[in-house]
Design a protein around this motif. Structure first.
Motif, short mmCIF file in Angstrom:
data_model
loop_
_atom_site.label_atom_id
_atom_site.label_comp_id
_atom_site.label_asym_id
_atom_site.label_seq_id
_atom_site.Cartn_x
_atom_site.Cartn_y
_atom_site.Cartn_z
N SER A 9 26.58 64.22 21.48
CA SER A 9 26.74 62.94 22.18
C SER A 9 26.15 61.82 21.34
O SER A 9 25.34 62.04 20.44
N GLU A 15 23.40 53.62 26.62
CA GLU A 15 24.68 54.15 27.09
C GLU A 15 25.02 55.42 26.30
O GLU A 15 24.87 55.44 25.08
N PHE A 17 27.68 58.65 25.27
CA PHE A 17 29.07 59.02 25.10
C PHE A 17 29.12 60.49 24.69
O PHE A 17 28.61 60.86 23.63
N PHE A 25 35.83 60.48 17.44
CA PHE A 25 35.15 59.41 18.16
C PHE A 25 34.89 58.29 17.17
O PHE A 25 34.25 58.51 16.13
N ASP A 32 36.13 53.47 20.32
CA ASP A 32 35.60 54.21 21.47
C ASP A 32 34.21 53.68 21.84
O ASP A 32 33.91 53.47 23.01
N LEU A 33 33.38 53.48 20.83
CA LEU A 33 32.11 52.78 21.02
C LEU A 33 32.31 51.37 20.51
O LEU A 33 32.31 51.12 19.30
#
Length: 240
Positions: A9, A15, A17, A25, A32-33
């Protein structure tokens, strides 16, 4: 036989993800971020993907670089455009700068390949960073540039001050600040630190940002050093 990647992650500004091994990712201005609406930041800058059971961090941008470190900050790598590296530690810190703003996020994996090592500390309590030593005023210069990053809590963003702002913070003339910045960057470049020397037209902002990234992640300066900025300090090494 299909290998299974460890659970991984990403954390940024509190936050989280969770990463999917089936798809890359991406981190950037439109990814995505979604880091920040910063014109200096690539729409897609970094990519984390799983290949043959191992997670990889790749720089898919064309201009910016990132600095990557383990949790103990004894390992540090510079990820240039087009480069990639395996994510082998339980906690990996990634720092990069776009324009005047620096960003930091962390990657967490449940089954690290390597265990982070403790930093090397000498008998006097000082952390050893290669064979490079700095004068008191050179360390003050590094602290002035890294102050906002050191004061920030956790991951997130911070502003890299201009040379003029950092010089004013120290009460120095800009010419003195620039001379000492040259000396600090030369010392680190000779010791093998990349990204501090550019060609013709290289932006000074990039050099300052790279110095801050390296200094903070290698613990060349820490939050405990910040009181030195407001303490009286005689000019005993002004020529360096």
């Amino acid at each position: 036989m299909t290998e299974t990647a460890p659970a991984t992650s990403v954390e940024f500004c509190g936050e989280w993800f969770a990463l999917d091994p089936a798809r890359p990712f991406e981190i950037g201005r439109d990814a995505d971020l979604d880091i920040d609406d910063n014109q200096y930041l690539h729409r897609r800058f970094l990519q984390i993907s799983q290949i043959d059971g191992m997670w990889w961090l790749a720089n898919v941008g064309s201009r910016l670089s990132a600095t990557v470190s383990d949790s103990s900050r004894t390992m540090q790598a510079w990820l240039a455009p087009g480069a990639r590296m395996p994510i082998v530690f339980g906690l990996t810190t990634v720092v990069f700068t776009a324009g005047p703003t620096s960003y930091e996020f962390t990657v967490h994996t449940s089954a690290p390949t390597f265990v982070d090592l403790a930093p090397v500390v000498d008998a006097g309590g000082a952390t050893t960073v290669g064979a490079v030593t700095f004068t008191a005023s050179q360390k003050l210069l590094i602290l002035a540039l890294a102050e906002t990053m050191l004061r920030r809590e956790g991951t997130g963003t911070s502003e890299i001050p201009s040379s003029q702002a950092a010089a004013e913070r120290l009460g120095w003339a800009l010419s003195r600040f620039n001379r000492k910045l040259d000396n600090v960057c030369d010392k680190l470049s000779r010791s093998g630190v990349e990204g501090l020397r550019g060609g013709v037209g290289a932006l000074a902002t990039n050099r300052r940002a790279r110095l801050v990234e390296y200094a903070v992640l290698s613990r060349l300066v820490t939050r405990a050093d910040l009181p030195l900025l407001d303490a009286p300090h005689p000019d005993t090494d002004d020529r360096q």
